[in-house]
Design a protein around this motif. Structure first.
Motif, PDB file in Angstrom:
ATOM      1  N   MET A  39      35.286  47.713  30.610  1.00 19.72           N
ATOM      2  CA  MET A  39      35.705  49.198  30.124  1.00 19.72           C
ATOM      3  C   MET A  39      35.434  50.160  31.121  1.00 19.72           C
ATOM      4  O   MET A  39      34.350  50.225  31.771  1.00 19.72           O
ATOM      5  CB  MET A  39      35.212  49.586  28.856  1.00 19.72           C
ATOM      6  CG  MET A  39      35.721  50.792  28.229  1.00 19.72           C
ATOM      7  SD  MET A  39      37.343  50.595  27.724  1.00 19.72           S
ATOM      8  CE  MET A  39      37.051  49.620  26.277  1.00 19.72           C
ATOM      9  N   GLN A  40      36.508  50.808  31.721  1.00  9.72           N
ATOM     10  CA  GLN A  40      36.259  51.740  33.110  1.00  9.72           C
ATOM     11  C   GLN A  40      35.739  53.262  32.323  1.00  9.72           C
ATOM     12  O   GLN A  40      35.993  53.291  31.134  1.00  9.72           O
ATOM     13  CB  GLN A  40      37.631  51.981  33.630  1.00  9.72           C
ATOM     14  CG  GLN A  40      37.899  50.774  34.490  1.00  9.72           C
ATOM     15  CD  GLN A  40      39.212  51.359  35.276  1.00  9.72           C
ATOM     16  OE1 GLN A  40      40.307  51.922  34.678  1.00  9.72           O
ATOM     17  NE2 GLN A  40      39.183  50.911  36.556  1.00  9.72           N
ATOM     18  N   CYS A  41      35.086  53.580  33.292  1.00 14.49           N
ATOM     19  CA  CYS A  41      34.643  55.062  33.097  1.00 14.49           C
ATOM     20  C   CYS A  41      35.785  55.994  33.588  1.00 14.49           C
ATOM     21  O   CYS A  41      36.434  55.647  34.549  1.00 14.49           O
ATOM     22  CB  CYS A  41      33.313  55.379  33.785  1.00 14.49           C
ATOM     23  SG  CYS A  41      32.018  54.548  32.887  1.00 14.49           S
ATOM     24  N   VAL A  42      35.735  57.247  33.025  1.00 14.76           N
ATOM     25  CA  VAL A  42      36.812  58.283  33.546  1.00 14.76           C
ATOM     26  C   VAL A  42      36.152  59.649  33.758  1.00 14.76           C
ATOM     27  O   VAL A  42      35.120  59.741  32.999  1.00 14.76           O
ATOM     28  CB  VAL A  42      38.030  58.431  32.534  1.00 14.76           C
ATOM     29  CG1 VAL A  42      37.538  58.838  31.317  1.00 14.76           C
ATOM     30  CG2 VAL A  42      38.861  59.473  33.145  1.00 14.76           C
ATOM     31  N   ALA A  43      36.300  60.323  34.738  1.00 21.04           N
ATOM     32  CA  ALA A  43      35.817  61.793  35.025  1.00 21.04           C
ATOM     33  C   ALA A  43      36.803  62.623  35.271  1.00 21.04           C
ATOM     34  O   ALA A  43      37.971  62.232  35.805  1.00 21.04           O
ATOM     35  CB  ALA A  43      34.793  61.734  36.316  1.00 21.04           C
ATOM     36  N   GLN A  44      36.370  63.716  35.070  1.00 18.88           N
ATOM     37  CA  GLN A  44      37.689  65.123  35.292  1.00 18.88           C
ATOM     38  C   GLN A  44      36.911  66.223  35.896  1.00 18.88           C
ATOM     39  O   GLN A  44      35.674  66.632  35.317  1.00 18.88           O
ATOM     40  CB  GLN A  44      38.051  65.249  33.986  1.00 18.88           C
ATOM     41  CG  GLN A  44      38.937  66.489  34.215  1.00 18.88           C
ATOM     42  CD  GLN A  44      39.753  66.880  32.680  1.00 18.88           C
ATOM     43  OE1 GLN A  44      40.884  67.045  32.403  1.00 18.88           O
ATOM     44  NE2 GLN A  44      38.882  66.894  31.580  1.00 18.88           N
ATOM     45  N   LEU A  45      37.488  66.754  36.713  1.00 15.92           N
ATOM     46  CA  LEU A  45      37.072  68.075  37.493  1.00 15.92           C
ATOM     47  C   LEU A  45      38.232  69.090  37.435  1.00 15.92           C
ATOM     48  O   LEU A  45      39.387  68.795  37.783  1.00 15.92           O
ATOM     49  CB  LEU A  45      36.609  67.891  38.819  1.00 15.92           C
ATOM     50  CG  LEU A  45      35.565  66.818  39.160  1.00 15.92           C
ATOM     51  CD1 LEU A  45      35.371  66.481  40.720  1.00 15.92           C
ATOM     52  CD2 LEU A  45      34.215  67.232  38.654  1.00 15.92           C
ATOM     53  N   ARG A  46      37.924  70.351  37.045  1.00 16.50           N
ATOM     54  CA  ARG A  46      38.760  71.229  36.836  1.00 16.50           C
ATOM     55  C   ARG A  46      38.800  72.247  38.126  1.00 16.50           C
ATOM     56  O   ARG A  46      37.621  72.716  38.217  1.00 16.50           O
ATOM     57  CB  ARG A  46      38.859  72.020  35.444  1.00 16.50           C
ATOM     58  CG  ARG A  46      39.180  71.042  34.175  1.00 16.50           C
ATOM     59  CD  ARG A  46      40.648  71.333  33.834  1.00 16.50           C
ATOM     60  NE  ARG A  46      41.245  70.316  32.948  1.00 16.50           N
ATOM     61  CZ  ARG A  46      42.229  70.646  32.194  1.00 16.50           C
ATOM     62  NH1 ARG A  46      42.924  71.464  32.427  1.00 16.50           N
ATOM     63  NH2 ARG A  46      42.555  69.684  31.263  1.00 16.50           N
ATOM     64  N   THR A  47      39.761  72.715  38.529  1.00 14.61           N
ATOM     65  CA  THR A  47      39.917  73.819  39.379  1.00 14.61           C
ATOM     66  C   THR A  47      41.085  74.726  39.074  1.00 14.61           C
ATOM     67  O   THR A  47      42.113  74.363  38.090  1.00 14.61           O
ATOM     68  CB  THR A  47      39.765  73.468  40.750  1.00 14.61           C
ATOM     69  OG1 THR A  47      39.501  74.363  41.818  1.00 14.61           O
ATOM     70  CG2 THR A  47      41.112  72.730  41.152  1.00 14.61           C
TER      71      THR A  47
END
Length: 443
Positions: free
Chosen positions: A1-9
């Motif tokens: 199961m993959q991990c997911v990350a998010q960065l907002r700008t």
């Protein structure tokens, strides 16, 4: 199961961001114009970690499923596309679904990449999300940071003036004769409807690139399903108003377009043309035939009784034309996913006809291989989400030693009471915005 990350700008224009690497093989963009619920998100991606290009003897759908890999989780507060596969399905991919012996040109039936890093542009909130996927949290964060760094690349200024001159159109008399032939075959009971297209072709000016057309269209006549893909030696620029298939949380939607009127020269004339389209028995019948076809296609992979038509014969207005649009929905049956949905419904019913298989045979006898035209640019997330366009208002580019050749087509749905001249004029209304952008002429 993959991990997911998010960065907002903060907000950046997706076309400007894509311009910095648009000439890289496998650069891709889905740029939604016009706002509204179907125009909230745009996406840009580059440098896929793996690619698949269909070859003779292969099942491209199996290759696509293998490239997509096992299902994985997504962020509840993330964009609809959070990494996965994206690419091109050419019209002739339908020959895999229903073997018809269709001819091919130099275009692959299917070409897709797996993108672990994606920039998602939220038009509603005015933000950009950099999304990354990886085997663990550290790898996912690194991919998100890689995508975020694309915003620092220097954008390329768009080309000015004419991108192409003297584009040649296929013989209008031959097109009208083809329409008349199809009408006769409809009266003979062979088919009920077929979408027949004309082609415009030529070469880009020295120094011009396919992305210059994409950038110009985004500024002049933005469409909700505009998309761009650069492949080695090939490129697709689409300014499509039409969704093919969407899937999210198991809910499926398709929005076939059938029925067209040009935009008016004044507000009163424009409103009158829209009313004519809404009231047209011919256009409603044409639309309804494709709605029924799409209902049957969705029923192949949807739970029994779940397929519905919540919206029928809605008039939607775009830069150059009014269209009659309907909405068909369903819920995927257990064990069915995005690739199964694509296989069940490809190619789009709105640009083939009814019955679909026989209409495709008629089209093959009247047109050269379509390639990207009337295929689809799509993305499929590892969480099961999918969105895809119908490749109308689309230009296909092939690179050689002298630069780029270009071909664009426009078609019309032919039914029993079609008038050949009126159908030809409809193709010219549909292609007008794309030709203006290529030739650098005013509206």
């Amino acid at each position: 199961m993959q991990c997911v990350a998010q960065l907002r700008t903060s907000w950046r224009d997706p076309v400007e961001v894509l311009s910095a690497f648009a000439e890289e093989p496998w650069a891709i963009g889905f740029v939604s114009g016009g706002g509204g619920p179907r125009g909230r998100w745009s996406y840009v991606a580059r440098a896929p970690e793996a690619t698949f290009t269909g070859a003779p003897g292969q099942d491209p759908f199996e290759g696509l499923a293998e490239l997509l890999g096992p299902a994985s989780l997504s962020l509840a507060d993330g964009p609809p596309f959070q990494g996965g596969v994206a690419g091109l399905a050419c019209y002739e991919l339908g020959d895999v679904v229903e073997p018809l012996g269709l001819s091919r040109t130099g275009w692959p039936d299917l070409a897709a990449g797996r993108y672990p890093a994606v920039l998602a542009f939220d038009h509603e909130l005015g933000e950009v999300a950099a999304v990354g996927r990886g085997a663990d949290a550290t790898a996912a964060q690194a991919q998100a940071e890689r995508a975020l760094a694309w915003l620092d690349l220097v954008p390329e200024p768009p080309a000015g003036g004419a991108l192409a001159r003297g584009l040649s159109a296929s013989d209008p008399d031959a097109y009208e004769a083809a329409v008349a032939q199809v009408v006769a075959r409809i009266h003979a009971g062979e088919i009920f409807q077929a979408n027949i297209a004309r082609a415009w072709s030529g070469r880009l000016a020295p120094g011009a690139a396919p992305f210059d057309l994409f950038a110009r269209l985004a500024g002049q006549s933005a469409a909700p399903f505009a998309a761009y893909l650069r492949l080695p030696g090939l490129a697709v620029v689409s300014n499509s108003p039409e969704r093919f298939l969407q899937a999210r949380d198991g809910v499926v939607e398709t929005r076939p377009i059938k029925g067209t009127r040009p935009r008016g020269r004044s507000a009163d004339e424009d409103a009158c043309l829209a009313r004519q389209l809404s009231a047209s028995d011919k256009d409603r019948a044409e639309n309804l035939m494709i709605v029924d076809l799409m209902r049957n296609d969705l029923a192949r992979v949807c739970a029994p009784g779940s397929v519905r038509v919540p919206e029928l014969f809605a008039v939607e207005s775009f830069a150059n034309v009014h269209h009659l649009v309907s909405t068909v929905t369903g819920r995927l049956a257990a064990g069915q996913g995005a690739v199964d949905l694509l296989r069940a419904a490809f190619p789009p019913g709105s640009i083939t006809g009814a019955p679909k298989v026989q209409a495709m045979k008629v089209i093959a006898g009247l047109e050269t291989p379509r390639g990207p035209y009337c295929g689809s640019l799509f993305w499929a997330g590892v969480d099961g989400a999918l969105d895809s366009s119908v490749l109308i208002r689309t230009a296909a580019f092939v690179q050689d030693a002298e630069g780029w050749s270009v071909e664009a087509r426009a078609g019309a749905g032919i039914v029993a009471d079609s008038d050949p001249r009126a159908e030809r004029l409809e193709t010219e209304a549909k292609i007008a915005a794309l030709l203006r952008a290529l030739e650098g002429t005013a509206a």
